[in-house]
Write an enzyme that holds these catalytic residues in place. Sequence first.
Site, PDB file in Angstrom:
ATOM      1  N   CYS A  94    -102.313 -44.575  71.803  1.00 64.80           N
ATOM      2  CA  CYS A  94    -103.183 -45.391  71.090  1.00 64.80           C
ATOM      3  C   CYS A  94    -102.704 -46.259  70.437  1.00 64.80           C
ATOM      4  O   CYS A  94    -101.610 -46.106  69.473  1.00 64.80           O
ATOM      5  CB  CYS A  94    -104.043 -44.366  70.125  1.00 64.80           C
TER       6      CYS A  94
ATOM      7  N   GLN B 245    -107.662 -33.354  73.638  1.00 57.33           N
ATOM      8  CA  GLN B 245    -106.390 -34.294  72.971  1.00 57.33           C
ATOM      9  C   GLN B 245    -106.264 -34.141  71.386  1.00 57.33           C
ATOM     10  O   GLN B 245    -107.150 -34.465  70.713  1.00 57.33           O
ATOM     11  CB  GLN B 245    -106.586 -35.708  73.226  1.00 57.33           C
TER      12      GLN B 245
ATOM     13  N   LYS C  52    -100.299 -38.108  77.238  1.00 61.11           N
ATOM     14  CA  LYS C  52    -100.934 -39.650  77.722  1.00 61.11           C
ATOM     15  C   LYS C  52    -100.269 -40.746  76.965  1.00 61.11           C
ATOM     16  O   LYS C  52    -100.032 -40.789  75.658  1.00 61.11           O
ATOM     17  CB  LYS C  52    -102.575 -39.606  77.097  1.00 61.11           C
TER      18      LYS C  52
ATOM     19  N   MET D 215    -111.689 -41.246  74.179  1.00 57.99           N
ATOM     20  CA  MET D 215    -112.422 -42.296  73.424  1.00 57.99           C
ATOM     21  C   MET D 215    -112.830 -42.050  72.152  1.00 57.99           C
ATOM     22  O   MET D 215    -113.693 -41.216  72.430  1.00 57.99           O
ATOM     23  CB  MET D 215    -112.937 -43.343  74.382  1.00 57.99           C
ATOM     24  N   MET D 216    -112.408 -42.512  71.060  1.00 65.54           N
ATOM     25  CA  MET D 216    -112.830 -42.197  69.892  1.00 65.54           C
ATOM     26  C   MET D 216    -114.277 -42.713  69.913  1.00 65.54           C
ATOM     27  O   MET D 216    -114.700 -43.538  70.164  1.00 65.54           O
ATOM     28  CB  MET D 216    -112.186 -42.647  68.813  1.00 65.54           C
TER      29      MET D 216
ATOM     30  N   HIS E  54    -101.289 -45.317  80.919  1.00 61.40           N
ATOM     31  CA  HIS E  54    -101.895 -46.448  80.849  1.00 61.40           C
ATOM     32  C   HIS E  54    -100.768 -47.667  81.192  1.00 61.40           C
ATOM     33  O   HIS E  54     -99.810 -47.548  80.420  1.00 61.40           O
ATOM     34  CB  HIS E  54    -102.553 -46.756  79.560  1.00 61.40           C
TER      35      HIS E  54
ATOM     36  N   GLY F  71    -105.881 -47.533  83.330  1.00 55.19           N
ATOM     37  CA  GLY F  71    -106.185 -48.961  82.975  1.00 55.19           C
ATOM     38  C   GLY F  71    -106.587 -49.917  83.869  1.00 55.19           C
ATOM     39  O   GLY F  71    -106.107 -50.115  85.029  1.00 55.19           O
TER      40      GLY F  71
END
Length: 578
Positions: free
Chosen positions: A184, A146, A226, A88-89, A273, A314
């Site tokens: 993303c 990643q 991913k 996660m950014m 996800h 998710g």
Amino acid sequence: EDSYKMMRNDGLLAASTIKFISLISWLLLQWSLTSAFVRSNGICRMDRPQVQRMKLILCAGAAKRNDDKNAEKNDLLNKHSRLCLAPMMDYTNQHFRAMVRLISANTLTYTEMVAADELLSDKTDHNVKQLLGQSATIPEGPSVLQLGGNDAAQLYNCAKIYHEYSQKDNHKCEYTALNLNCGCPSPSVSGKKCFGAALMKDPKHVAKLVRAMDDGVEGKIPCTVKCRIGVNDSTPFSRKTYDRISEKKEYEQLRSFVDAIASDGIVTNFQIHARIAVLGGLSPADNRKVPPLKYEYVYRLADQYPELNFVLNGGINSLSKVKDELDGNTSLAGVMVGRALCADPWSFSMADEMIYGDATVDEIHQQHLCTNRRELLEAYGRHVDYEESRNDPAEIRRSLVAACAHLFAGEPNAKRFRRELDEIAARPERLQREAKAKVWSNISSGGKGSSTLASAFSTSSTLAGGGWDDMQTSDSPAAVASVGWDDIQAIDDNTKWDENEPPLSELILEAAHRNFGDKVLSSCRKESYDKKVWEEEQARMRIATGDPILFAVERSSGEKDSKVSGGVVDGWFKNGLS
């Protein structure tokens, strides 16, 4: 030099040719044996899924035979994938990952996405360390780097930079695997830069990108992908329209994507996800809520391709739900959790016992595990003090403090604790501003260096009417040439961080003691987990009986903690995540 290059290229060509011929020979042998087996069992035809699966098995075996160097990394990846911290950014930076490692020695952590162009635009040690670096005081443990991009040459160079950087003795940078972001949905990623979830529209290109990454690390560590279960960008998205789409067709597209990526045996691990990514129609936050979850797609993939590893991502927001998924679907390699782990990391403190069971932890990581939150803050404090001693506190403190902001989620005074942390995080910047203002005031009132500085400012069109920041960034050095070096140095010294300030570790621990009693600070992991399970059970009972007063645990994870406005700490969950 030219002769050397020619000899080197000839040698590489010969080695590649030999490797290629041996690979083809091995594949032909395996195929002939398989054909004999098919004929001997009276099987005249195999349908497409059977043929594709046989191809995957053969390619995976060939990859394993010809690249035993990453076998240890691959075993680690498979072993620790049972619980993963999602990339996660602005969240899963090295500081948050270091804190998670103090909670669980086995959880597989993912870095923030490192964009290929960002890494390649500045190859200095400082930038590479910022993007790829790990904690110097807390072992990183099982973790995945990643990468994001859509250009094979760029991803090859990024992987190569990591590989070379990880070989240096003076750098702490070793990951268990690389991962390509194909999930993303953010417009700035999948739209403007055309990578992330947008890559799912071209599976063959994704396979090319993964091959480039594998070449960049010389096949030394595994490469993974991913992704989502699909993408939707043809029409404005509506749930009603989406529900009309054939699930069979949607699943076939997902399976075709997996087939294309896994066909050459490089990728055997997928993190999926279980929602589609809506490109151009929904924000990242809505992309996590509006498209429905379809876990059954991931279950079917895991059953249909037992030679591959699938991690479900998710909508899973507690450790007990992670355990339920793994117990109920033994074909899954693991479960990935993102926002829930960031919103309440201590609620996952029993992960090693609940998820990994008897999995052994090496002595190095075992000694860093903490039994309660007081120990954790003390251990994390050593990390933050080390980082601040080597970096400007005004630049780094906010990310250091944000990592532990939600350590006491759900406890009384948790919001007050976060507000205090926010003040602590902003302190270096505030003190620097005050120091510069004081220096400027001294200059204006005739202090040291005032005459020459004032003269410089009055004669410079660039600096006229400006302040200290203008002077620092001025592109007219002649305007301040009359100012003595001693004067400039004195001003610079006055605006530096005061080394007499208390260490950050002490400030964080004091804030925790002010807001929480010994019972909270000393409660062990088992006590905290039992309390969490009880709260979840109470919430389920209230929902079953129709009670409108619901526990916060049943809200979307982190919702109750995002309502305090202002500051980097309390704004963690204000923006959307991918």
